[in-house]
Each structure stands twice: as structure tokens, then as C-alpha cells.
Design an enzyme around this catalytic site. Structure first.
Site, short mmCIF file in Angstrom:
data_model
loop_
_atom_site.label_atom_id
_atom_site.label_comp_id
_atom_site.label_asym_id
_atom_site.label_seq_id
_atom_site.Cartn_x
_atom_site.Cartn_y
_atom_site.Cartn_z
N ARG A 44 12.30 -6.58 17.23
CA ARG A 44 11.35 -6.18 16.24
C ARG A 44 11.56 -4.08 15.65
NH1 ARG A 44 10.45 -1.55 17.98
NH2 ARG A 44 8.51 -1.21 16.50
N GLY A 45 10.73 -4.26 14.16
CA GLY A 45 11.35 -3.21 13.67
C GLY A 45 12.30 -3.50 12.28
N ARG A 87 10.05 -14.06 10.34
CA ARG A 87 8.82 -12.71 9.12
C ARG A 87 9.33 -12.79 8.14
NH1 ARG A 87 8.07 -8.30 13.69
NH2 ARG A 87 5.73 -8.36 12.65
N GLN A 194 3.02 -1.12 20.66
CA GLN A 194 4.47 -0.89 20.15
C GLN A 194 3.99 1.29 20.27
OE1 GLN A 194 2.58 -2.37 17.76
NE2 GLN A 194 4.38 -3.91 17.25
N ASP A 235 8.51 -1.19 7.18
CA ASP A 235 9.04 -2.21 6.31
C ASP A 235 9.77 -2.61 5.56
OD1 ASP A 235 8.90 -4.45 9.67
OD2 ASP A 235 7.98 -2.89 9.16
N ASN A 245 4.09 -0.85 6.15
CA ASN A 245 4.38 -0.67 7.31
C ASN A 245 3.78 -1.23 8.48
OD1 ASN A 245 6.50 0.97 8.77
ND2 ASN A 245 4.36 2.08 9.78
N LYS A 246 3.34 -0.67 9.63
CA LYS A 246 2.44 -1.30 10.61
C LYS A 246 1.36 -1.14 9.87
CE LYS A 246 3.63 -3.45 13.27
NZ LYS A 246 3.75 -4.73 13.45
#
Length: 346
Positions: A44-45, A87, A194, A235, A245-246
Site C-alpha cells: 500500500r501507499g 484501487r 498504519q 494518493d 490522502n488517508k
């Protein structure tokens, strides 16, 4: 610790869902395994899944049974479509796959085996360029940090989220390597932790001081003047500087703005999507409700409760102090300055 390894003509992906308890690599013998690893967040990332997908396409090319160029490319387009659908929010995924397919489509070679070699070379290039970009980002970004810097970060934007070194944590690493006294505050980052599992682990491994906090402590931490700046990854960044982003990043940015603390975003040019004018156009992935209702396989909420689980949120450009890229630090007005810095990106 490398999140992505290509060795003996085989792809290995560090299973980040098992960190920090266990260090285990997934042996990717087919592209379906790569797609599953991306989907379930074993890798991920945004930069990392771009590099992983590029190698996944190489793995797919090894599987393709074709002797002519046309059939080979058609089958690879289908594989790229499958990998790209895993994704939807992180633009690096589609960027890497498009770059791989563009390299193939413009290659004059007709022999399928030669095309396979070209693909592996391009995947290696994507991987190596990401590491180099992160180091450049770190060098530019660390200049924004004071000699004694207390840095709050959200989620994990370190070596584990990239081909190596990291974006947001690359800034921290570079400052640490320069001899600056850096202390990281890591949001745990619900629902998949995370920050607790990955960011804290990376910092402990490298001997960089880190304090773990729950997400709902960030505002109080800022109010006590215990934070000098916030540095996060991204992202997807749109043409106007809005940042996906997250989930939870937006709240951190609002709090930072209220407390007059600079909010920085570190991301490579491959994360900037100039085709989208604002964050309202970014597709936001929604994930399995059990990520919220369960932990470690055990229920934490009553059965049947309704759950909303977006994986990302969008921080408006008005809350962003600067965007750190491998070509330098981009300041507002972002629409104008991102266009300048992105006009020649590969």
C-alpha cells in the site's frame, strides 16, 4: 526493509498487513496474486502500488501465451485493466500501468521475448526513479523543518509506502541524516492503524524518536504547542492543489490551520493528476465495513450496525502550506505553480 523485491525473475511483496508482528513476503507467481496484494493492502501507499503494479504487469507478461506482438499487447491491456481497477483513488497505480503500456506500444520490437525484456527494464526504471525522487523530496523538504522539529504525520508515507526512503517520512529521514533533532508524532490512523503498525515501526527501526498517539489526540497535542509542522503524503493531488490522502488527513489539516501550524504534503509528480481540476472529481474508495467493526478478527461493534468506511478524504488547497516534490517545493497559487512544475513530467 524493502516493500518490493524483484529477485531471480520473481516478484516478492512484503505483507504489510502482518507488520509489525511478522515479516513475511508474498511470492507473486501470477498477476492475480499481485492484484490481490494491492487490493487487500499487503502492499500500500500510492508510489508503492504503482511500482508493484508495474512489476505485476511483468509477471502477467510471463504468463501470457502469445507469439505475435498484437495478441501479446491485447492480452496485456486486459491485465493492466484488472490491476488498475484494484484501487481507484491512488493515481500512481494507473500512471505506472499507462507508462508501461506506452513503452510497449512505442517499442519497434516485434519479438515477444524482446518485449518482455523491455517491460522489465521499464518496471525497474519506475522503481529506481521513485527511490531517487523520494531522496530529492527529502532534501527539499527537510529545509522546511527547524533544527529541532516536532513533526506530526498521519498514516504511513515512508519506505513501506514507496519503492524506498519515503515521501513524508523521507523528509523526516533527510532531516535526521542532516543532524537535525527530529521527533515524530504518529497518528495511529484508524481503522487499519498504519501509523501505529507501520510509521512507528519504521521510526523505531531507524532510531528516530517517535511518539504514538490516537487520532483524537492530535488537536490537543497542537493546542499544547507540541507540534512544529505536519507532513503527510498523498494518493492524488489535483490541478488546483487539493489533496486526497488517508481518511483523517482533512481533520488534521483543519486543526493545523486553526492552530497556525504549517501543513505540508510530500508527493512525487506521478501523484499529481492534472486531468482533474479539483478534489471533488477524485473517486474515493470505500472499503469493507469489517475494517471498522473488527480488529484482529474479533468484533468491536454490535452485529448489524451500519458502517461508512471511505479510505480517503480530500484536503482543500487552502489548508496546504506547500507541496514538496522531487523538483522542489511548490507554493500557492497551486493551480499556476503545479502547472509549471508538471509541464515536463514524464
Amino acid at each position: 526493509m524493502n516493500a518490493i523485491i524483484w529477485e531471480n525473475n520473481q516478484l516478492q511483496l512484503l505483507d504489510q498487513t502482518k507488520l509489525p508482528r511478522t515479516i513475511e513476503y508474498i511470492q507473486c507467481t501470477d498477476y492475480h496474486t499481485v492484484g490481490k496484494a494491492i487490493k487487500k493492502l499487503s502492499v500500500r501507499g500510492a508510489p508503492a502500488i504503482g511500482a508493484a503494479a508495474a512489476y505485476g504487469l511483468v509477471v502477467g507478461a510471463q504468463q501470457v501465451d502469445a507469439t505475435d506482438r498484437k495478441t501479446f499487447l491485447e492480452k496485456l491491456e486486459a491485465i493492466a485493466g484488472e490491476l488498475g481497477a484494484t484501487r481507484p483513488t491512488a493515481v500512481n497505480l494507473r500512471w505506472a500501468l499507462d507508462r508501461m503500456m506506452m513503452r510497449l506500444s512505442t517499442a519497434p520490437e516485434q519479438n515477444v521475448e524482446d518485449l518482455r525484456k523491455i517491460m522489465l527494464e521499464e518496471a525497474h526504471a519506475i522503481y529506481n526513479e521513485d527511490v531517487e525522487s523520494n531522496r530529492k523530496m527529502g532534501e527539499y523538504g527537510q529545509e522546511l523543518l527547524p533544527e529541532e522539529a516536532r513533526v506530526l504525520t498521519h498514516c504511513n508515507a515512508g519506505a513501506l509506502a514507496t519503492a524506498g526512503y519515503g515521501t513524508a517520512l523521507g523528509v523526516v529521514r533527510a532531516a535526521h541524516e542532516k543532524g537535525k533533532k527530529v521527533h515524530v508524532y504518529a497518528d495511529e490512523t484508524r481503522p487499519l492503524l498504519q501509523g501505529a503498525r507501520l510509521t512507528s515501526w519504521e521510526m523505531v527501526q531507524e532510531g528516530i524518536p517517535v511518539t504514538l498517539i490516537t487520532d483524537n489526540m492530535a488537536g490537543y497535542l497542537m493546542s499544547k504547542k507540541m507540534v512544529d509542522c505536519i507532513v503527510v503524503g498523498a494518493d492524488r493531488i489535483t490541478a488546483n492543489g487539493d489533496v486526497a490522502n488517508k481518511i483523517g488527513t482533512y481533520g488534521v489539516a483543519v486543526l493545523a490551520n486553526h492552530h497556525n501550524i504549517p501543513f505540508y504534503v510530500a508527493a512525487p509528480l506521478s501523484t499529481i493528476d492534472m486531468s482533474l481540476s479539483s478534489g471533488e472529481e477524485i473517486p474515493i474508495e470505500e472499503r469493507d465495513p469489517q475494517e471498522v467493526t473488527h480488529h484482529g478478527g474479533q468484533p468491536m461493534a454490535p452485529e448489524g450496525v451500519q458502517v461508512w468506511n471511505p479510505a480517503f478524504d480530500v484536503t482543500p488547497n487552502s489548508l496546504v502550506k506547500a507541496i514538496i516534490t522531487e523538483r522542489g517545493v511548490v507554493l500557492p497559487p497551486f493551480a499556476e505553480n503545479l502547472a509549471k512544475i508538471c509541464c515536463n513530467k514524464k
